[in-house]
Every structure is written in structure tokens, then in C-alpha cells.
Design a protein around this motif. Sequence first.
Motif, mmCIF file in Angstrom:
data_model
loop_
_atom_site.group_PDB
_atom_site.id
_atom_site.type_symbol
_atom_site.label_atom_id
_atom_site.label_comp_id
_atom_site.label_asym_id
_atom_site.label_seq_id
_atom_site.Cartn_x
_atom_site.Cartn_y
_atom_site.Cartn_z
ATOM 1 N N ASP A 46 5.296 -3.680 2.633
ATOM 2 C CA ASP A 46 5.850 -4.165 1.475
ATOM 3 C C ASP A 46 5.886 -2.733 0.626
ATOM 4 O OD1 ASP A 46 6.617 -5.178 -0.929
ATOM 5 O OD2 ASP A 46 4.648 -6.318 -1.479
ATOM 6 N N ALA A 49 5.798 -2.098 -4.115
ATOM 7 C CA ALA A 49 5.245 -3.446 -4.171
ATOM 8 C C ALA A 49 4.803 -3.853 -5.527
ATOM 9 C CB ALA A 49 3.974 -3.399 -3.361
ATOM 10 N N GLY A 52 2.111 -6.413 -6.718
ATOM 11 C CA GLY A 52 1.975 -7.473 -5.477
ATOM 12 C C GLY A 52 2.389 -8.571 -5.423
ATOM 13 N N THR A 55 3.712 -9.011 -2.011
ATOM 14 C CA THR A 55 2.436 -8.581 -1.063
ATOM 15 C C THR A 55 1.574 -10.037 -1.109
ATOM 16 O OG1 THR A 55 2.299 -6.591 -2.075
ATOM 17 C CG2 THR A 55 0.440 -7.331 -0.414
ATOM 18 N N ALA A 59 0.686 -12.343 2.310
ATOM 19 C CA ALA A 59 -0.848 -12.428 2.600
ATOM 20 C C ALA A 59 -1.010 -13.946 2.805
ATOM 21 C CB ALA A 59 -1.633 -11.835 1.406
ATOM 22 N N VAL A 65 0.128 -6.926 6.456
ATOM 23 C CA VAL A 65 0.660 -6.389 5.552
ATOM 24 C C VAL A 65 0.133 -5.231 4.799
ATOM 25 C CG1 VAL A 65 0.085 -8.058 3.538
ATOM 26 C CG2 VAL A 65 2.282 -6.415 3.089
ATOM 27 N N ALA A 67 0.641 -2.525 1.537
ATOM 28 C CA ALA A 67 1.573 -2.374 0.259
ATOM 29 C C ALA A 67 1.695 -0.865 -0.076
ATOM 30 C CB ALA A 67 0.967 -3.295 -0.805
ATOM 31 N N GLU A 69 2.964 1.574 -3.223
ATOM 32 C CA GLU A 69 3.615 1.649 -4.498
ATOM 33 C C GLU A 69 3.050 2.894 -5.264
ATOM 34 O OE1 GLU A 69 4.636 1.079 -8.621
ATOM 35 O OE2 GLU A 69 5.487 -0.228 -6.783
ATOM 36 N N LEU A 78 -2.248 -4.264 -8.426
ATOM 37 C CA LEU A 78 -2.143 -4.996 -6.783
ATOM 38 C C LEU A 78 -3.557 -5.040 -6.298
ATOM 39 C CD1 LEU A 78 0.427 -3.892 -4.373
ATOM 40 C CD2 LEU A 78 -1.801 -4.421 -3.781
ATOM 41 N N VAL A 85 -6.123 -6.535 0.779
ATOM 42 C CA VAL A 85 -4.766 -6.022 1.219
ATOM 43 C C VAL A 85 -5.053 -4.537 1.497
ATOM 44 C CG1 VAL A 85 -2.305 -5.775 1.134
ATOM 45 C CG2 VAL A 85 -3.513 -7.935 0.687
ATOM 46 N N ALA A 87 -3.584 -1.291 0.205
ATOM 47 C CA ALA A 87 -2.575 -0.747 -0.684
ATOM 48 C C ALA A 87 -2.560 0.576 -0.892
ATOM 49 C CB ALA A 87 -2.952 -1.614 -1.878
#
Length: 248
Positions: A46, A49, A52, A55, A59, A65, A67, A69, A78, A85, A87
Motif C-alpha cells: 500500500d 498509505a 491506513g 491498509t 488487512a 500487506v 504500508a 508513507e 497508521l 501491520v 509500516a
Amino acid sequence: MEHDARRQLASSFGAAAADYAEHRPDYSPAAVRWALAAAPSPRVLDLGAGTGKLTGTLAALGVDVVAVEPDPAMLAELRRALPGVRALAGRAEAIPLPDASVDAVLAGNALHWFDLAVAGPELARVLAPGGVLAGLWNVLDDRVGWVAGLERISGSAVIGPRDTFSSWRAATAGLAARFGAREQAEFPHGQRRTAESLVATLATRAGVLVMPALEREATLGRIRAHLADMSGEFVLPLLTGVLRVRTP
């Protein structure tokens, strides 16, 4: 100047990260499933992102996934919302992932911010052979009368050509043309809002965030007046539009 203005718009969201996380809609699960249908397996990036929103939909569908950003405030939201997740800080023009490490790259309301002259080779680098690139946009269903009226009263700085059903296809079609044959589709979606929370949602648009304070208040005031007859909670009619490209 056009490049500078675009950069200012793209970097405006961090100042409103908490409001973005609270008020922006998620994405239609059916749209996400369609975006991924051509991917060889569900290793998904993603990209751009934000807080999120996409995202979280990925998920919830059980997708593997990661992410990425660039904005620290958006990334913090996020991570707070989705602590399970992975990230990472990064941007489309310098993706912090190994070569051929994902089968799909999805971008929720973000693909138009990428510098594709630079990001294109990066996307090709991280995608495995036969991978998928998909941009998703939540667009207002301007076939509904009061929504079309909202678009007129708000102005293009608030609701631009990528933001409505009638124009998003034409406005986004050229973004990924360099990657090969593209497909576009829309999927019904919606968001429960009140008049005031819809104003708060529109206040997180980039064009509003960069407005001078007096212009911003005047714009949001016109929107409040337009929504004055909307009492209680209602469903804002949306569609999630998807632009899908299969890479060679």
C-alpha cells in the motif's frame, strides 16, 4: 510553479492527520478484491498509505500487506490504528523494499501525487513479474442530485475532477498509461455522515488545507449552508473507482 503547487498540495495532509484518520472513508472491499484479482499472489504494497484507510481494508481481507508513507504524522496515525501491520517511512520515488518483493502495488487516493517519471522505475523494480499496479479513488456519486449540488457549491478546490463519478475515469486514465493496458471499474460504496462530519471530511481535502484561513472558512460556510436541511445521520453516496494495470 505548477510543480511547487503540486508539492504543496501533496504535503498538506500531515497537518490534519488526526482529522484525516477520523473522517476519511475506507475503501470498498469489492473494489480491493477486483484490484487484486489479477495478482499472482497476495503480497501487497500500500503505497502512499496515509493514515491506513486502504491498509485497513486490505488487512481485513487477510492480505499480506506492507504500508509505505512519507509523512511522519500520517504514518504515526497508521501505526496507531494498525499496530499489527508493517509500516515503513518512504515514498513512491524511493520505495524501501527489495526488488520483486511484492505482487501488487495499490495506492488509495495517492497515485496522482506520485512523480511517475521517477516512481515508474521504482514500481517496476519492486513488482514481481506479472504484478499489478492499481490506483483507487473514493469518488462522490454526482448522479445523486444533492451531491451534484454539493459539488457546484464547493468549487473545484474541494471537489475536483478525480472526485466525482462523472469525471474520475478521464481524470485518471493517463496516470498509468506508461505501464501498458489498463482497466477501470467502479464499485458502490458509502460513508455514514452528518452534515457537520461531512464538512469535516471535506476540510481534509488538499485544496482546502492550503487555502488562506478566511477563504477556507467562507468555503466551509457555503457547504454548511448547502447541507442545512440534512438532519441526523445519512449515507454519503460514494463509489470506489479502480484503475488497474498489469505489468509485463
